[in-house]
Scaffold this motif. Structure first.
Motif, PDB file in Angstrom:
ATOM      1  N   GLU A 149       0.836  -1.197   0.000  1.00 34.89           N
ATOM      2  CA  GLU A 149       0.000   0.000   0.000  1.00 34.89           C
ATOM      3  C   GLU A 149       0.879   1.259   0.000  1.00 34.89           C
ATOM      4  OE1 GLU A 149      -3.508   2.036   2.722  1.00 34.89           O
ATOM      5  OE2 GLU A 149      -2.862   0.006   3.204  1.00 34.89           O
ATOM      6  N   ALA A 150       1.941   1.229   0.791  1.00 34.16           N
ATOM      7  CA  ALA A 150       2.847   2.380   0.880  1.00 34.16           C
ATOM      8  C   ALA A 150       3.569   2.646  -0.433  1.00 34.16           C
ATOM      9  CB  ALA A 150       3.868   2.140   1.996  1.00 34.16           C
ATOM     10  N   VAL A 151       4.079   1.593  -1.058  1.00 38.15           N
ATOM     11  CA  VAL A 151       4.833   1.744  -2.304  1.00 38.15           C
ATOM     12  C   VAL A 151       3.941   2.268  -3.424  1.00 38.15           C
ATOM     13  CG1 VAL A 151       6.002   0.429  -4.135  1.00 38.15           C
ATOM     14  CG2 VAL A 151       6.634   0.081  -1.758  1.00 38.15           C
ATOM     15  N   LEU A 152       2.746   1.743  -3.527  1.00 40.36           N
ATOM     16  CA  LEU A 152       1.832   2.218  -4.569  1.00 40.36           C
ATOM     17  C   LEU A 152       1.401   3.662  -4.314  1.00 40.36           C
ATOM     18  CD1 LEU A 152      -0.224  -1.033  -5.209  1.00 40.36           C
ATOM     19  CD2 LEU A 152       1.622  -0.065  -6.604  1.00 40.36           C
ATOM     20  N   ALA A 153       1.225   4.027  -3.045  1.00 41.10           N
ATOM     21  CA  ALA A 153       0.907   5.423  -2.713  1.00 41.10           C
ATOM     22  C   ALA A 153       2.092   6.328  -3.050  1.00 41.10           C
ATOM     23  CB  ALA A 153       0.539   5.541  -1.233  1.00 41.10           C
ATOM     24  N   LEU A 154       3.297   5.873  -2.767  1.00 34.84           N
ATOM     25  CA  LEU A 154       4.501   6.645  -3.092  1.00 34.84           C
ATOM     26  C   LEU A 154       4.655   6.801  -4.603  1.00 34.84           C
ATOM     27  CD1 LEU A 154       7.069   8.119  -2.251  1.00 34.84           C
ATOM     28  CD2 LEU A 154       8.197   5.877  -2.042  1.00 34.84           C
ATOM     29  N   ALA A 155       4.390   5.739  -5.338  1.00 34.77           N
ATOM     30  CA  ALA A 155       4.463   5.808  -6.806  1.00 34.77           C
ATOM     31  C   ALA A 155       3.452   6.810  -7.344  1.00 34.77           C
ATOM     32  CB  ALA A 155       4.221   4.434  -7.422  1.00 34.77           C
ATOM     33  N   ASN A 156       2.291   6.872  -6.713  1.00 35.00           N
ATOM     34  CA  ASN A 156       1.224   7.765  -7.156  1.00 35.00           C
ATOM     35  C   ASN A 156       1.507   9.220  -6.800  1.00 35.00           C
ATOM     36  OD1 ASN A 156      -1.382   8.281  -8.312  1.00 35.00           O
ATOM     37  ND2 ASN A 156      -2.165   8.508  -6.236  1.00 35.00           N
ATOM     38  N   SER A 157       2.003   9.460  -5.575  1.00 34.61           N
ATOM     39  CA  SER A 157       2.167  10.837  -5.096  1.00 34.61           C
ATOM     40  C   SER A 157       3.566  11.404  -5.301  1.00 34.61           C
ATOM     41  CB  SER A 157       1.821  10.929  -3.608  1.00 34.61           C
ATOM     42  OG  SER A 157       2.868  10.374  -2.814  1.00 34.61           O
ATOM     43  N   GLY A 158       4.584  10.550  -5.171  1.00 37.05           N
ATOM     44  CA  GLY A 158       5.963  11.022  -5.252  1.00 37.05           C
ATOM     45  C   GLY A 158       6.403  11.793  -4.021  1.00 37.05           C
ATOM     46  N   LYS A 196       2.874   8.664   7.020  1.00 38.99           N
ATOM     47  CA  LYS A 196       1.685   7.812   7.094  1.00 38.99           C
ATOM     48  C   LYS A 196       2.001   6.325   7.252  1.00 38.99           C
ATOM     49  CE  LYS A 196      -2.592   6.749   4.647  1.00 38.99           C
ATOM     50  NZ  LYS A 196      -3.461   7.021   3.503  1.00 38.99           N
ATOM     51  N   PHE A 197       3.094   5.846   6.627  1.00 40.56           N
ATOM     52  CA  PHE A 197       3.296   4.401   6.532  1.00 40.56           C
ATOM     53  C   PHE A 197       4.491   3.826   7.304  1.00 40.56           C
ATOM     54  CE2 PHE A 197       0.719   5.268   2.733  1.00 40.56           C
ATOM     55  CZ  PHE A 197      -0.214   4.241   2.808  1.00 40.56           C
ATOM     56  N   THR A 198       5.334   4.658   7.906  1.00 42.84           N
ATOM     57  CA  THR A 198       6.474   4.128   8.657  1.00 42.84           C
ATOM     58  C   THR A 198       5.975   3.161   9.731  1.00 42.84           C
ATOM     59  OG1 THR A 198       7.919   6.002   8.227  1.00 42.84           O
ATOM     60  CG2 THR A 198       8.369   4.731  10.224  1.00 42.84           C
ATOM     61  N   LEU A 199       6.653   2.029   9.845  1.00 41.75           N
ATOM     62  CA  LEU A 199       6.330   1.049  10.888  1.00 41.75           C
ATOM     63  C   LEU A 199       7.455   1.007  11.902  1.00 41.75           C
ATOM     64  CD1 LEU A 199       5.120  -2.057   8.812  1.00 41.75           C
ATOM     65  CD2 LEU A 199       3.693  -0.477  10.135  1.00 41.75           C
ATOM     66  N   LYS A 200       7.096   0.921  13.170  1.00 40.28           N
ATOM     67  CA  LYS A 200       8.079   0.750  14.231  1.00 40.28           C
ATOM     68  C   LYS A 200       7.890  -0.626  14.821  1.00 40.28           C
ATOM     69  CE  LYS A 200       8.243   5.609  15.076  1.00 40.28           C
ATOM     70  NZ  LYS A 200       8.530   6.674  15.934  1.00 40.28           N
ATOM     71  N   ALA A 201       8.994  -1.266  15.140  1.00 43.88           N
ATOM     72  CA  ALA A 201       8.935  -2.623  15.687  1.00 43.88           C
ATOM     73  C   ALA A 201       8.530  -2.620  17.145  1.00 43.88           C
ATOM     74  CB  ALA A 201      10.280  -3.318  15.534  1.00 43.88           C
TER      75      ALA A 201
END
Length: 181
Positions: free
Chosen positions: A159-168, A176-181
């Motif tokens: 979801e993050a990669v496709l959003a990044l491809a769309n928005s740049g 919005k998409f960073t995950l923390k362990a």
């Protein structure tokens, strides 16, 4: 046009290894369908196209990933490049985003930087460290519980990669998409 490259090693023996999270994410995106196989020997990898989106799995092995990216970059001249890779310095379960910067010792990133520079977005999927040798660890397979967690991470990463491809907009996507362990 946006080029999304997932890094990994070709061959059945590497399919479920930590070093292949980039390939795993490309495979997950491809499951949506709609992509045409535009692979060619000159691209040194599997290349798929859907509209203005290119998905690449280099077949050069990790340490020479830059050769494949350079060939695709020279032919298609994308205005946005996103590279997905494993990162030892990020805990397993975490995911971060970055534009440019140092390779952090990652040989696939070093190869890309040496051939096309480092002005591209990176999606860094944490695999953490181990007391095993680095090579044994990154080329080791995820265990069953890790695979269950990884599947959730990859779904989120897709979801993050496709959003990044769309928005740049890497800053907005990172927020919005960073995950923390």
């Amino acid at each position: 046009m946006t080029l999304i490259a997932g890094l990994g090693n070709i061959g059945k023996e590497y399919e479920n290894t930590r070093h292949n999270v980039g390939f795993m994410l490309i495979d997950l995106i491809l499951k949506d369908g709609g992509y045409s196989d535009v692979s060619s020997a000159k691209f040194q990898g599997e290349l798929y196209k859907n509209g203005s989106l290119l998905l690449l799995k280099p077949s050069t092995y990790m340490n020479s990933s830059g050769k494949s990216l350079k060939a695709v970059n020279d032919f298609y001249k994308p205005n946005h490049i996103i590279v997905i890779h494993d990162d030892l310095d990020i805990a397993f379960g975490a995911m971060r985003f970055k534009n440019g910067g140092s390779s952090g010792g990652h040989n696939g990133i070093k190869s890309i930087d040496s051939l096309i520079g480092n002005n591209y977005d990176r999606v860094r999927i944490g695999i953490g460290r181990s007391d095993r040798s680095v090579i044994d660890y990154v080329l080791g397979e995820f265990d069953n519980s890790e695979m269950t967690q990884l599947n959730k991470i990859l779904s989120h990463a897709k979801e993050a990669v496709l959003a990044l491809a769309n928005s740049g907009d890497i800053a907005a996507i990172s927020s919005k998409f960073t995950l923390k362990a």
